[in-house]
Design an enzyme around this catalytic site. Structure first.
Site, PDB file in Angstrom:
ATOM      1  N   ASP A 107       0.848  -1.188   0.000  1.00 36.03           N
ATOM      2  CA  ASP A 107       0.000   0.000   0.000  1.00 36.03           C
ATOM      3  C   ASP A 107       0.885   1.241   0.000  1.00 36.03           C
ATOM      4  OD1 ASP A 107      -2.242   1.565   0.041  1.00 36.03           O
ATOM      5  OD2 ASP A 107      -2.701   1.240   2.150  1.00 36.03           O
ATOM      6  N   HIS A 155      -7.485  -0.784 -10.124  1.00 32.96           N
ATOM      7  CA  HIS A 155      -7.401   0.224  -9.060  1.00 32.96           C
ATOM      8  C   HIS A 155      -6.385   1.310  -9.406  1.00 32.96           C
ATOM      9  CE1 HIS A 155      -7.827   1.867  -5.077  1.00 32.96           C
ATOM     10  NE2 HIS A 155      -6.548   1.645  -4.772  1.00 32.96           N
TER      11      HIS A 155
END
Length: 304
Positions: free
Chosen positions: A143, A215
């Site tokens: 992330d 994404h």
């Protein structure tokens, strides 16, 4: 630079997020004063970093005009995509973020925050978060790969000098609940197509093979060929049975955050972020994070 230092204080594994609303009859200035009185003691001797965010209109009501960032506003209506996918608005009056090296410090100081605001504000939501596997989220992917470095982050997160609200920031706070069973039922190759990156080493797919609904494709913003960054401080939250990602995104420009969400929902072109098939936003709010110098004007005098 007089930004709240906790924005950039990396390396804190334990986190707590407290969202408050003014009590009936309480004044905005009382809430700001109470919050400002907590920042110094907790961040210097309490063993945690404390970041204070305030509903933009509430901050604008009490602050000098020069300390209010242009364009900051509450999230009043949900973002709705053409297929009905919705990101809800759950705006509150204050958002306080504690981050520290251990759960005990965050827990104990969280109680201090709640007690310190008790006369003027009601706690509406409490969320505990933690760093998962150092730098990954609960999907198993790294992330923050797109995050700017700490040298570049202030330019991305903070209103520049000479502008209204200099050294302040706008933060977007959302909780995204994960459908872990559905996600983990996908083969790694399918997961990578959803994200747009390889899973082990986070290498972005070439544009020629990157799915339009991945994404990465939906969250990377470009204007006239220039990529517009935000600064993320996401962590995992929740329990074994109910968990997800606490999205904490800072920008000097709220439009970037809003446009990212619109793109994820497919508002303009109908292409919805594939990751939203496996994660569901359950909260959403924008908060002004005032500069330390601006917030300090409301701090009560220190005891001798």
């Amino acid at each position: 630079m007089s930004a709240q230092p906790g924005i950039f204080a990396l390396g804190t594994p334990e986190h707590g997020y407290l969202e408050f609303d003014l009590r009936p009859g309480a004044r905005a200035v009382d809430l700001v004063t109470a919050a400002a009185g907590l920042v110094g003691p907790l961040s210097t001797t309490g063993g945690v970093n404390l970041v204070v965010g305030l509903r933009p209109e509430l901050w604008a009501e009490v602050a000098d005009r020069a300390d209010v960032p242009t364009g900051a506003r509450s999230w009043e209506e949900g973002v709705v995509g053409p297929d009905g996918f919705t990101m809800p608005a759950t705006q509150h009056d204050a958002w306080l973020w504690l981050a520290g090296g251990d759960r005990t410090a965050v827990f104990d100081n969280g109680r201090v925050v709640i007690d310190g605001l008790a006369e003027v504000a009601v706690l509406r939501r409490e969320t505990a978060g933690w760093l998962y596997r150092h730098d990954r989220d609960l999907t198993g992917f790294i992330d923050g790969t797109e995050n700017p470095s700490l040298l570049e982050a202030p330019e991305v997160a903070l209103v520049p000098a000479g502008s209204p609200g200099a050294d302040s920031s706008v933060v977007l706070f959302q909780l995204w609940e994960h459908n872990s069973d559905g996600w983990e039922g996908l083969a790694q190759e399918e997961q990578e197509r959803v994200i747009g990156r390889t899973k082990p080493d986070s290498i972005e797919f070439d544009d020629a093979v990157k799915p339009a609904d991945s994404h990465v494709a939906r969250t990377v913003l470009e204007v006239d060929g220039v990529e517009l960054d935000i600064f993320r401080r996401n962590v995992a939250y929740g329990t074994v049975s109910c968990h997800g990602t606490a999205f904490v995104g800072f920008s000097f420009d709220q439009w970037r955050l809003e446009e990212m969400l619109r793109r994820m929902a497919g508002v303009s072109d109908g292409i919805r972020d594939a990751l939203t098939r496996y994660t569901q936003p359950v909260t959403g709010g924008y908060y002004t994070v005032p500069a330390v110098t601006a917030l300090a004007r409301f701090a009560p005098p220190e005891d001798e």
